[in-house]
Enzyme design. Structure first.
Site, PDB file in Angstrom:
ATOM      1  N   SER A 241      34.242   0.949  37.670  1.00 53.04           N
ATOM      2  CA  SER A 241      32.870   1.387  37.925  1.00 53.04           C
ATOM      3  C   SER A 241      32.773   2.908  38.002  1.00 53.04           C
ATOM      4  O   SER A 241      31.685   3.465  38.014  1.00 53.04           O
ATOM      5  CB  SER A 241      32.367   0.783  39.222  1.00 53.04           C
ATOM      6  OG  SER A 241      33.128   1.269  40.300  1.00 53.04           O
ATOM      7  N   CYS A 242      33.906   3.579  38.074  1.00 59.93           N
ATOM      8  CA  CYS A 242      33.901   5.039  38.075  1.00 59.93           C
ATOM      9  C   CYS A 242      33.359   5.531  36.739  1.00 59.93           C
ATOM     10  O   CYS A 242      33.396   4.821  35.743  1.00 59.93           O
ATOM     11  CB  CYS A 242      35.316   5.592  38.245  1.00 59.93           C
ATOM     12  SG  CYS A 242      35.942   5.491  39.920  1.00 59.93           S
TER      13      CYS A 242
END
Lengths: 161, 205
Positions: A28-29
């Site tokens: 999700s970064c």
């Protein structure tokens, strides 16, 4: 021999030709990569969260948040001698790794990419390529000789953007 | 709350002991469930900077099955089970001997559901032991499963803890089966606000 510099979560790093900047196992970064083709200097920010608003100023690590890491990377590159007007950017990551049914992660990946793109637009940095969203993790290596990024997704062949 | 990096040694020891009790219970549950002997490594309680998290286990690109649950109650947090692909297949085959999947990406809905159930049982037994120890009720959400690079699974889980801290607390433990290499890792990450409560209940505030 070019050196490979991995950039971990909440890290921000710049390097120059012929070295390579890398980020592995991005979920999700969001990765914001910037590159100046004239000086062949580039940088990578490995951003965890979209927005630093509302967090006590003294506790903010600017490299963690999209709204602060993007200007910081831009500034760092221009201090290193890049031409502000020739810097381009690429945005990678921001996946939603787990199925959304349980609402476990608040769509953090989507928020991250949206915020990173907003911050880039605010600084008028052109976004040349993006590979964002979906449900897959990514790994990347940016070659600072060319600014090209090779991108790996599990079960798929390597692609270049 | 103080910064995580300022935790004292006795506090870390208490958290490690908490991990020990929770994992012991989970290990027993898994052994009964699989009807096999399962050994457990001594758990560790680690304070890690975010930049080092993804190099845990076999590295950020290791093919891994992640089962993720939220812990709810007075003490809240996250529970993540990371299982290397080959171990995951072995576990699943123990439960479904007819399975034809050789890779995690080939698992069908039933097989995925079976993996989630393993997560459910491990989390439930782990948290049950913790509930008794801390005299608070801890419940777990339904498990979500994903198969991908280890780093990508971990970063999603730790993301919202990053807002207030540069470090994350992980209570980590591994299970091993004697004659076959069966490795799985449990991570319990208490929410920032719950840590004080947790230390208080453990008597090491």
């Amino acid at each position: 021999m070019p050196e490979i510099y991995p950039v971990g979560m909440a890290e921000l790093r710049i390097a120059r030709n012929p070295d390579i900047l890398a980020a592995y196992g991005i979920g999700s970064c969001v990765i914001v990569a910037m590159y100046d083709p004239k000086t062949k200097i580039g940088g990578v920010a490995h951003i965890i969260l979209p927005d630093s608003t509302g967090i006590a100023q003294e506790r903010v690590n600017p490299r963690k948040f999209a709204d602060t890491a993007v200007p910081l990377l831009f500034q760092t590159l221009s201090h290193a001698g890049c031409f502000k007007s020739s810097i381009i950017s690429k945005v990678i990551g921001g996946a939603e790794m787990f199925p959304p049914t349980e609402n476990l992660t608040n769509n953090i990946g989507t928020q991250n990419t949206a915020s990173a793109i907003r911050a880039l637009e605010k600084l008028r940095i052109p976004i040349l390529a993006q590979d964002i969203g979906g449900r897959c993790g990514r790994s990347l290596e940016m070659n600072l000789a060319t600014g090209r990024i090779s991108l790996t997704v599990l079960g798929e062949s390597v692609k270049e953007i | 709350m103080q910064d995580l990096s300022e935790l004292r040694k006795d506090q870390l020891d208490a958290l490690r002991e908490l991990g020990n009790i929770g994992s012991g219970n989970a290990c027993t549950a898994l052994a009964q469930f699989l009807n096999r002997k399962i050994a457990m490594d001594v758990p560790t309680a680690k304070i890690l900077p975010f930049s080092e998290i993804s190099s845990l286990l076999g590295g950020p690109q290791e093919k891994t099955i992640g089962i993720f649950l939220k812990v709810m109650g007075k003490i809240s947090g996250k529970f993540l089970l990371l299982i290397p692909e080959d171990t995951g297949i072995k576990l699943m085959r123990t439960l479904i001997p007819k399975s034809k999947a050789n890779k995690a990406s080939d698992m069908d809905d039933f097989e995925i559901s079976c993996m989630r159930e393993i997560g459910n049982i491990l989390a439930g037994s782990f948290l049950n032991a913790l509930s008794i120890l801390t005299r608070t009720t801890m419940l777990n959400s339904l498990p979500a499963m994903a198969f991908d690079m280890a780093g990508a699974l971990i970063d999603t889980v730790v993301a919202d803890m990053a807002a207030v801290s540069d470090h994350v607390l992980m209570i980590e433990t591994s299970f091993l089966e004697s004659n076959e290499d069966l490795k799985l890792h449990i991570f319990l990450m208490p929410d920032h606000d719950s840590l004080e409560q947790l230390l208080c209940q453990l008597g090491v505030k």
